[in-house]
Design an enzyme around this catalytic site. Structure first.
Site, short mmCIF file in Angstrom:
data_model
loop_
_atom_site.label_atom_id
_atom_site.label_comp_id
_atom_site.label_asym_id
_atom_site.label_seq_id
_atom_site.Cartn_x
_atom_site.Cartn_y
_atom_site.Cartn_z
N GLY A 1 27.12 -44.24 -26.79
CA GLY A 1 27.74 -44.35 -26.66
C GLY A 1 27.74 -45.78 -25.82
O GLY A 1 27.05 -46.51 -25.96
N ASN A 2 28.95 -46.20 -25.65
CA ASN A 2 28.34 -47.81 -24.49
C ASN A 2 29.85 -47.82 -23.97
O ASN A 2 30.48 -46.73 -23.34
CB ASN A 2 29.74 -48.74 -25.88
#
Ligand code: CTP
Ligand code: CA
Length: 227
Positions: free
Chosen positions: A33-34
């Site tokens: 993810g980020n």
């Protein structure tokens, strides 16, 4: 600065905004993810609604309340996002991609939770995700649609040169370029940007609340909307 009911310059317009950050599954409990909070995309949705637009917000993994009067479509992965945007783009006057899309995903997602075995861990093989923004531009060209398409980019080093190259590569009308670092962008309440236009323009938006930046972006979108 703040527009609203007194100046509904997006009245009768349909806009689609993507916000947040995609997650790419490694196994049932883990993902790549980020750090995107979704705040800038949600601010664009709120301000567009205040200016009279019919707003659809395609939201990837955001923990913010749904903006009033905005239709929210939830997605998780880049491929989910690509599918949702391809459905929602139809009939939209403007499409704005603020979401942080994972460039790569695991080639396969394990059906069961990956366990430690005592041996060295297996590498996670990655494959490239579709470029949603480039796909939106390609669909617009293919179908001969009049639609304003806006991208966002976070850059380091030569921010303007990188932004210009990205704008040309993506083929969108406007690219909102943030300089990364110095406490800006991810998760913060304030933002600062340069908005590059395919017509060669560059407009600086000073450091300030994400809602103000959102209004300034709509100010640049409105004159570029299909007549
Ligand atoms: N974007 C997209 N689909 C992707 C990657 C990016 O739609 N697979 C969109 C983002 O939502 C953003 C714009 O493209 O509006 C620019 O994203 P960015 O990550 O800066 O572009 P990339 O082409 O992935 O370039 P880079 O190699 O610098 O990450
Ligand atoms: Ca990228």
């Amino acid at each position: 600065l703040r527009r609203g009911a007194a100046d509904p310059d997006l009245g009768g317009r349909r806009v689609v905004i993507s916000a947040g950050g995609t997650r790419e599954a490694i196994d049932p409990v883990r993902y790549i993810g980020n750090h995107s909070s979704g705040k800038q995309g949600y601010a664009l949705a709120r301000t567009a609604a205040a200016r009279g637009a019919e707003v659809t917000l395609v939201s990837a993994n955001v923990s913010l309340p749904d903006p009033a009067g905005v239709r929210v479509v939830r997605v998780e992965s880049a491929r989910d996002l690509a599918g949702a945007m391809d459905a929602e783009r139809v009939g939209a006057d403007a499409v704005v991609m603020t979401s942080a899309v994972a460039d790569f995903r695991p080639a396969s997602s394990a059906a069961s939770k990956i366990k430690k075995s005592g041996a060295a861990p297996a590498p996670v093989e990655l494959v490239e995700n579709p470029d949603v923004l480039a796909g939106l531009v390609a669909s617009r060209e293919k179908e001969g649609l009049a639609q304003t398409i806006v991208g966002f980019a976070a850059e380091t080093d030569d921010v303007i040169a990188n932004g210009r190259a990205k704008l040309a590569r993506k083929g969108c009308d406007l690219l909102v370029v943030n300089e990364v670092g110095g406490g800006r962008a991810f998760g913060t309440e304030d933002n600062q940007a340069v908005v590059l236009g395919a017509d060669g323009t560059a407009v600086e938006i000073p450091f300030g609340p994400k809602e103000d930046l959102a209004d300034r972006v709509w100010d640049l979108v409105v004159p570029r909307l299909p007549s």
